[in-house]
Write a protein that holds these residues in place. Structure first.
Motif, PDB file in Angstrom:
ATOM      1  N   ASN A 484       0.802  -1.228   0.000  1.00  0.00           N
ATOM      2  CA  ASN A 484       0.000   0.000   0.000  1.00  0.00           C
ATOM      3  C   ASN A 484       0.831   1.272   0.000  1.00  0.00           C
ATOM      4  N   ASP A 485       2.126   1.163   0.218  1.00  0.00           N
ATOM      5  CA  ASP A 485       3.002   2.337   0.238  1.00  0.00           C
ATOM      6  C   ASP A 485       3.856   2.461  -1.021  1.00  0.00           C
ATOM      7  N   THR A 486       3.639   1.574  -1.990  1.00  0.00           N
ATOM      8  CA  THR A 486       4.481   1.553  -3.186  1.00  0.00           C
ATOM      9  C   THR A 486       3.806   2.312  -4.326  1.00  0.00           C
ATOM     10  N   ARG A 487       4.589   3.161  -4.977  1.00  0.00           N
ATOM     11  CA  ARG A 487       4.105   3.866  -6.164  1.00  0.00           C
ATOM     12  C   ARG A 487       5.012   3.521  -7.341  1.00  0.00           C
ATOM     13  N   VAL A 488       4.419   3.276  -8.467  1.00  0.00           N
ATOM     14  CA  VAL A 488       5.162   2.995  -9.695  1.00  0.00           C
ATOM     15  C   VAL A 488       4.714   4.004 -10.734  1.00  0.00           C
ATOM     16  N   GLY A 489       5.657   4.766 -11.271  1.00  0.00           N
ATOM     17  CA  GLY A 489       5.303   5.788 -12.248  1.00  0.00           C
ATOM     18  C   GLY A 489       4.354   6.821 -11.699  1.00  0.00           C
ATOM     19  N   GLY A 490       4.462   7.096 -10.390  1.00  0.00           N
ATOM     20  CA  GLY A 490       3.605   8.095  -9.771  1.00  0.00           C
ATOM     21  C   GLY A 490       2.208   7.608  -9.450  1.00  0.00           C
ATOM     22  N   ILE A 491       1.944   6.306  -9.643  1.00  0.00           N
ATOM     23  CA  ILE A 491       0.599   5.759  -9.437  1.00  0.00           C
ATOM     24  C   ILE A 491       0.612   4.794  -8.265  1.00  0.00           C
ATOM     25  N   GLN A 492      -0.339   4.960  -7.360  1.00  0.00           N
ATOM     26  CA  GLN A 492      -0.519   4.035  -6.259  1.00  0.00           C
ATOM     27  C   GLN A 492      -1.324   2.839  -6.763  1.00  0.00           C
ATOM     28  N   LEU A 493      -0.684   1.672  -6.819  1.00  0.00           N
ATOM     29  CA  LEU A 493      -1.359   0.486  -7.337  1.00  0.00           C
ATOM     30  C   LEU A 493      -2.339  -0.055  -6.305  1.00  0.00           C
ATOM     31  N   ASP A 494      -3.427  -0.677  -6.797  1.00  0.00           N
ATOM     32  CA  ASP A 494      -4.482  -1.134  -5.891  1.00  0.00           C
ATOM     33  C   ASP A 494      -4.386  -2.637  -5.618  1.00  0.00           C
ATOM     34  N   TYR A 495      -3.182  -3.203  -5.744  1.00  0.00           N
ATOM     35  CA  TYR A 495      -2.998  -4.610  -5.435  1.00  0.00           C
ATOM     36  C   TYR A 495      -1.617  -4.789  -4.832  1.00  0.00           C
ATOM     37  N   GLN A 496      -1.365  -5.977  -4.296  1.00  0.00           N
ATOM     38  CA  GLN A 496      -0.074  -6.266  -3.697  1.00  0.00           C
ATOM     39  C   GLN A 496       0.639  -7.356  -4.496  1.00  0.00           C
ATOM     40  N   PHE A 497       1.950  -7.227  -4.545  1.00  0.00           N
ATOM     41  CA  PHE A 497       2.763  -8.175  -5.297  1.00  0.00           C
ATOM     42  C   PHE A 497       3.973  -8.533  -4.444  1.00  0.00           C
TER      43      PHE A 497
END
Length: 593
Positions: A484-497
């Motif tokens: 929930n604290d990870t952003r990729v390309g400025g986007i907060q993703l709505d899933y966990q990996f």
């Protein structure tokens, strides 16, 4: 009549956390830089930018620049990091989408709204949950042709022995035999009479001849003997009261190459003598030693054999004829099939935007309704694509569960289904979390080992995916890479990996609300080389266009969004671990996840 701006009620204490703050800031920065350096607006001058190779490349690289500061390759992900080539994937996806936009504009005017298409594409691609479950590739053309190959050996009759399956089943033994010279018959000689043998034609009994230039192989040997001890033979104080027969197997009496094929071996065996006195009958084991002598003529393929004492009556030969003439052979071949996939056009989303609607929203709500709808269209298409991928996997699992015939020579099937109960067995002194942590991880490891047997290849890893309510049961065994604290390309993703820890194999874990809870834990085989093909998702383009009319309101301006993608399978290896009794004592809970 002029409309007044609506003033909404102010409140204190609400939270407004922007999940896309970085994305919005990047887009704003790109817009300002283009305006300052090139006097171009990415929306208003969309046609100029997209039709120019130079400006398009600058625009694309500026939009993707922040990916370099995003998720880094970690030790846990190693060389299977799906984000390691994300920039290359998005570069090709941008080019495909740009090509589609420019092509469509050839029959109509390219309106400014199209300028947002590539920016929304970035958000769309990064937000897809399914790209980490199924190997996602970006083709350069919407028609994909690829060769699918399987290597095999075949005998003279054309029977196929697939590689690498033969190494893991009984076929391996059959294959080994087929590539050698003919084996010696499983028969004792002489078939009538007894030893000695003199220049006995062992070449002939195996089907060879001098005329065809056959010779004995160097593994030729005497593999067994039969014999008879005559009645009245003395062994110390004991004497045989009748003939005693014996057989000695598993021998390997081989000629000595340094003595021109001569051999001189001693065979020791035990026979039982039965003696009778006034009190009882007694069986006495007696050890005997027998010398086996002879000579092999490798040129003529004959053998002379005798024994001393002359107890041996017959011998059996082992080994093969030499295959130097290449009479017996396995042929290596490849089964190839050219597979073609055509990426279709998919769901289209239209929205009519009149001048009045655009102005009213701007005045009443201080909102650019065009930009808002463009982003909404992108979000709907993203959710649709994710749902399509997960539905494809579910349909494939159901279909292959009941299949009895499989392509490309596979016989064991492609799917596995098991059930795991979260109920602690009677007598086990564990708390529920302890039990789940230990037993579910163990069950999952065993399950994956069964799935590895499907393809028998090292070029494969696995992805475990499911609803958060199910994946959380593995939480202590997962190293999360995206949370929930990870952003990729400025986007907060709505899933966990994440990556499953302490496993023999590479196992990724995806936790997504888009996966129904009833699925339990699903496991998908994920290829790690171009030679292995399980599932693949091809994403070709994503476009926001204005050249199409709204079919329901053709007299007003229209914005249309569409994407082209296709999910495919060739060796659809996947499994399901159904979870039951996961209520954990909650009285208001019914059903299973």
């Amino acid at each position: 009549m002029r409309k007044e701006t609506v003033e909404f009620t102010k409140t204190i204490g609400s939270f407004n956390i922007s999940k896309n703050k970085g994305f919005d800031e990047n887009l704003r920065s790109v817009t300002e830089n283009f305006k300052n350096q090139y006097n171009l607006d990415i929306v208003g001058d969309a046609a100029t930018i997209l039709k120019s190779d130079e400006y398009s490349e600058i625009y694309r690289e500026a939009l993707l620049e922040d990916l370099d500061d995003g998720l880094q390759v970690t030790e846990a992900m190693s060389d299977t990091n799906p984000y390691s080539c994300i920039r290359e994937k998005m570069t090709q996806l941008f080019e495909n989408s740009r090509y589609e936009l420019v092509r469509e504009s050839a029959v109509g005017q390219m309106e400014p709204v199209v300028g947002l298409s590539l920016a929304v594409l970035k958000k769309n691609f990064l937000s897809c949950n399914s790209k980490d479950v199924v190997n996602t590739e970006i083709p350069v053309k919407p028609v994909i042709k690829l060769p699918f190959e399987r290597d095999f050996l075949k005998d003279a009759q054309g029977k196929k022995y697939y590689i690498p399956e033969i190494y893991y089943n009984e076929e391996y033994k059959e294959v080994v035999k087929l590539g050698k010279g003919d084996a010696m018959p499983d028969t004792f000689y002489p078939e009538s009479g007894t030893l000695p043998l003199h220049k006995f034609d062992v070449l002939g009994i195996a089907g060879g001849s001098l005329a065809t230039r056959d010779t004995l192989n160097m593994d030729f040997c005497i593999s067994a003997i039969k014999g008879s001890i005559p009645s009245g033979t003395a062994f110390g104080t004991l004497t045989t009261s009748g003939a005693i027969t014996f057989t000695v197997s598993n021998l390997s009496i081989m000629p000595k190459q340094g003595t021109n094929g001569a051999f001189n071996n001693e065979v020791t065996t035990t026979v039982t003598l039965t003696t009778t006195n006034s009190d009882a009958t007694e069986d006495t084991p007696v050890s005997i030693s027998i010398g086996i002598f002879g000579e092999v003529d490798y040129y003529t393929g004959t053998i002379s054999v005798t024994s001393a004492p002359s107890y041996v009556t017959q011998v059996k030969f082992g080994g093969h004829l030499s295959n130097v003439n290449n009479n017996n052979s396995l042929e290596l071949d490849t089964e190839r099939e050219i597979i073609e996939f055509v990426i279709p056009d998919n769901t289209r989303i239209n929205t009519g935007l009149t001048v009045e609607k655009i102005k009213d929203f701007n005045v009443l709500f201080d909102t650019d309704i065009t930009a808002k709808y463009v982003h909404l269209i992108g979000n709907v298409l993203t959710q649709t694509e994710d749902s399509d991928v997960f539905a494809f996997l579910d349909t494939s699992l159901s279909k292959w569960k009941t299949m009895t015939h499989f392509p490309f020579g596979y016989t064991e099937g492609f799917t596995e289904s098991k059930e795991f109960s979260a109920t602690i067995p009677t007598g086990k002194m564990y708390s529920t979390p302890e039990w789940i942590e230990k037993d579910l991880k163990f069950a999952l490891d065993r399950f994956i080992q069964r799935m590895k047997k499907k393809l028998r290849t090292p070029d494969i890893m696995f992805v475990v995916y499911g609803h958060p309510n199910n994946v959380t049961l593995l939480n202590s065994n997962v190293r999360w890479v995206i949370d929930n604290d990870t952003r990729v390309g400025g986007i907060q993703l709505d899933y966990q990996f994440g990556v499953l820890t302490n496993t023999l194999d590479r196992v990724h874990v995806v936790s997504s609300m888009k996966v129904p809870e009833k699925y339990g834990l699903r496991i998908v085989a994920y290829p790690t080389s171009s030679e292995t093909y399980t599932f693949k998702h091809y994403k070709y383009s994503f476009n926001i266009e204005n050249t199409y009319r709204n079919p329901n309101a053709q007299n007003i301006p229209n914005v249309m969004g569409t994407s082209r993608y296709l999910t495919t399978e060739i060796l659809p290896v996947q499994g399901e671990l159904v979870l039951t009794n996961t209520g954990f004592g909650m009285s208001d809970f019914s059903g299973t996840y």
